[in-house]
Write a protein that holds these residues in place. Structure first.
Motif, PDB file in Angstrom:
ATOM      1  N   ASN A   1      -0.280   8.153  -7.923  1.00 22.48           N
ATOM      2  CA  ASN A   1      -1.250   9.154  -7.484  1.00 22.48           C
ATOM      3  C   ASN A   1      -1.422   9.136  -5.960  1.00 22.48           C
ATOM      4  O   ASN A   1      -2.538   8.974  -5.447  1.00 22.48           O
TER       5      ASN A   1
ATOM      6  N   ARG B   1      -9.894  10.171  -0.951  1.00 24.69           N
ATOM      7  CA  ARG B   1      -9.298   9.815  -2.237  1.00 24.69           C
ATOM      8  C   ARG B   1      -8.598   8.462  -2.140  1.00 24.69           C
ATOM      9  O   ARG B   1      -8.710   7.628  -3.048  1.00 24.69           O
TER      10      ARG B   1
ATOM     11  N   GLU C   1     -11.419   5.760  -1.965  1.00 24.62           N
ATOM     12  CA  GLU C   1     -12.406   5.637  -3.042  1.00 24.62           C
ATOM     13  C   GLU C   1     -11.833   5.723  -4.451  1.00 24.62           C
ATOM     14  O   GLU C   1     -12.468   5.251  -5.395  1.00 24.62           O
ATOM     15  N   ASP C   2     -10.662   6.337  -4.634  1.00 24.81           N
ATOM     16  CA  ASP C   2     -10.110   6.541  -5.974  1.00 24.81           C
ATOM     17  C   ASP C   2      -9.254   5.340  -6.359  1.00 24.81           C
ATOM     18  O   ASP C   2      -8.219   5.078  -5.745  1.00 24.81           O
TER      19      ASP C   2
ATOM     20  N   THR D   1      -7.298   4.982  -8.801  1.00 23.09           N
ATOM     21  CA  THR D   1      -5.975   5.329  -9.315  1.00 23.09           C
ATOM     22  C   THR D   1      -4.994   5.682  -8.207  1.00 23.09           C
ATOM     23  O   THR D   1      -3.801   5.811  -8.454  1.00 23.09           O
ATOM     24  N   CYS D   2      -5.504   5.868  -6.991  1.00 25.16           N
ATOM     25  CA  CYS D   2      -4.656   6.209  -5.835  1.00 25.16           C
ATOM     26  C   CYS D   2      -4.381   4.930  -5.065  1.00 25.16           C
ATOM     27  O   CYS D   2      -5.265   4.416  -4.358  1.00 25.16           O
TER      28      CYS D   2
END
Length: 604
Positions: free
Chosen positions: A453, A478, A481-482, A484-485
């Motif tokens: 991602n 992203r 904070e994400d 999945t990335c």
């Protein structure tokens, strides 16, 4: 004395123009020319005038004040020419004082003065010493490493100079990525109600703004310099050049010329950059000319005693930052890839007049760098303008034949290595920053690393545009904070400045590098800054293909870092320059790339 025996001195842009009296005898006029050339660097123009940089106006004034030959005539000075002499003489005298005086240390009185000016942020000891030196000198260079608080230190210097009556306003020339910092730091550094008012890239002149922030493009515009003149009318302002290496071409570049013009308008000057000489001492000269107009060559000369008193540098060691770990990871090209690269080298070196065409030579260099990472970048559909080749100079048939079968014949080893690194970081729950100079590689990596991602930031990514599918703000958010990335793919030209990623990412991978050592240092500092999580430091991997241009680039960069470290007395740079060269494999054949490398040495 008749009017016919009167000469004139005027200013034309960045030049002082001296016109000898009409009908003046040839012998004294020739003697005048000789003195102006020797002592002021003047040149004779086609219409018989003498022309020199306004930064040499003081020397020209001294020549014209001599009894002979210039004393034979009266000289009419325009107001602009008279001001140029005052500025040039003032700068020279200021440099003389800086070189003569021992650097001061931070004192209790400086702390009291900062408090009296409303400055309330507590400075680190290394920051206090730097601020004291710059304030007493009345300007100079702040070459501290990124993340050392150069914006904070600048606001402290401004507060002290304003309290002393040296200046009352501040003009900041900075890249757009730094705009936010100049606004937020003003509020964070000063007591509530006493912070300076900041106007960022206003569409019209805000006459009452204490701090005006513009980018280098706007400063290079003559119309905008008129705006600056209007804003500064009746005031004495400090001009600050943030990321000053952007103007390192000096008079040879549009940004450099605009910056120099603005510098001459100011009462005090400050240049900020962690990479003041990314390629050579000539870069340092142009950077120092912004801080001390006309004195850059003198200050950059190794013969000038105590020249380092004209600038400050807070190092990563002084900030107690753990050294970055930099590894060169050798890469072997597969046989088909090697045939393509060798064919490109052979065909490039066959162009006998390449060194006489700088643009073509630079494109040839970029094509070789790109071909090492991914031969598909050489295909006609390439999105990288730096790799495009003139239609009138088609690639030879043997290279075109090899490229025609590229999809089935070769797999870019570097991109596969990037996939392995990305997988390892995802498995460990850590994030990875991947750098490449080529849009084609970005697109291929985005496809290859889709399971992770990835966030992507390139020049195609809007800075902040809610109407766009995405923008840099959202991509960076992203990545930060994400969960999945786990990968950020970026081009150093886009993300090499003004972004801090060290709190969420400590590892980066370089697919390719150019000869720009300054840009390389900037990329390292995205993940190696003050405030890193406890127990971490920056981990950097550089992919270097054996027996290719990668090895020449590595030696060039390490040489530049060694030179910069010696001039700036920075052991951090010296350590980076000592990365084990053997890790990159055997040195290339001395005969390989000889003519092209000669050009690289001259233009890198």
């Amino acid at each position: 004395m008749t009017d016919a025996m009167r000469g004139t001195v005027s200013r034309r842009g960045g030049d002082l123009v001296i016109s000898a009296p009409a009908g003046a005898p040839a012998v004294p006029t020739g003697a005048l020319e000789q003195e102006l050339v020797i002592f002021a660097g003047a040149e004779r123009t086609s219409d018989g005038d003498f022309e020199l940089s306004v930064d040499r106006a003081a020397e020209a004034s001294d020549v014209l004040a001599r009894p002979w030959p210039s004393g034979l005539w009266e000289w009419d000075w325009t107001p602009a020419a008279t001001r140029a002499v005052a500025v040039a003489r003032g700068v020279k005298e200021a440099v003389d004082r800086v070189l003569a005086d021992d650097p001061p240390s931070a004192t209790a009185s400086m702390t009291e003065d900062l408090s009296a000016a409303g400055f309330e942020r507590t400075l680190l000891p290394s920051q206090s010493d730097a601020v004291a030196r710059l304030a007493i000198a009345g300007g100079g260079g702040n070459f501290s490493v990124p993340g050392s608080g150069k914006t904070t230190m600048t606001y402290a210097v401004f507060a002290l100079l304003r309290l002393a009556g040296v200046v009352d306003r501040m003009l900041v020339i900075a890249p757009q990525s730094a705009y936010e910092a100049w606004t937020t730091e003003a509020a964070d550094c000063f007591e509530s109600g006493r912070e300076p008012s900041v106007a960022v890239a206003p569409t019209r002149v805000e006459r009452d703004a204490d701090v005006l922030v513009l980018n280098y493009e706007r400063a290079a515009s003559g119309a905008n310099r008129a705006v600056i003149d209007t804003w500064g009318q009746g005031h004495r302002f400090l001009v600050v050049f943030d990321e000053a290496h952007r103007a390192k071409r000096g008079q040879e570049g549009l940004h450099g010329r605009g910056a120099l013009d603005v510098s001459r308008m100011a009462a005090a000057r400050l240049v900020l950059t962690g990479t003041p000489m990314p390629n050579s001492s000539e870069d340092l000269i142009t950077i120092l000319d912004l801080a001390w107009p006309g004195q850059g060559r003198r200050l950059a000369s190794p013969l000038t005693i105590h020249a380092d008193r004209a600038w400050v540098r807070v190092t990563k060691d002084e900030l107690e930052l753990e050294p970055a770990t930099v590894r060169l990871e050798p890469v072997e090209l597969d046989p088909a890839h090697r045939r393509i690269y060798d064919a490109l080298v052979t065909d490039t070196l066959a162009m006998n007049d390449l060194e006489n065409h700088a643009d073509l030579a630079n494109r040839a260099i970029m094509r070789m760098i790109g071909a090492v990472s991914n031969p598909a970048l050489l295909l006609p559909r390439s999105q990288d303008s730096a790799l495009t080749w003139p239609e009138e100079l088609p690639d030879p048939a043997d290279l075109r034949s090899l490229l025609a079968n590229i999809a089935s014949s070769t797999t870019p080893t570097k991109l596969l290595a990037a996939a392995r690194h990305a997988d390892a970081h995802a498995a460990a729950g850590t994030k990875l920053l991947i750098w490449t100079n080529f849009i084609g590689n970005v697109d291929e990596l985005t496809r290859l690393l889709a399971p992770y991602n990835p966030s992507v930031v390139t020049g195609r990514t809007p800075r902040s545009d809610p109407a766009a599918v995405t923008d840099r703000d959202r991509e960076l958010r992203r990545f930060r904070e994400d969960g999945t990335c786990s990968v950020l793919i970026a081009t150093p030209q886009t993300l090499g400045e003004g972004v801090s990623l060290h709190k969420v990412c400590q590892s980066q991978l370089h697919i390719d590098r150019t000869f720009n050592a300054g840009l390389y240092l900037q990329t390292l500092d995205r993940t190696h800054r003050v405030g890193m999580p406890a127990g971490t430091t920056a981990d950097v991997t550089v992919l270097v293909a054996r027996n290719t241009i990668d090895e020449r680039i590595d030696r060039s960069i390490r040489g530049k870092l060694k030179g910069m470290g010696a001039v700036l007395a920075d052991p951090t740079l010296s350590r980076l320059a000592r990365v084990d060269p053997e890790a990159a494999g055997d040195p290339p054949d001395p005969g390989t790339l000889r003519r092209l490398l000669r050009h690289m040495r001259e233009h890198s």
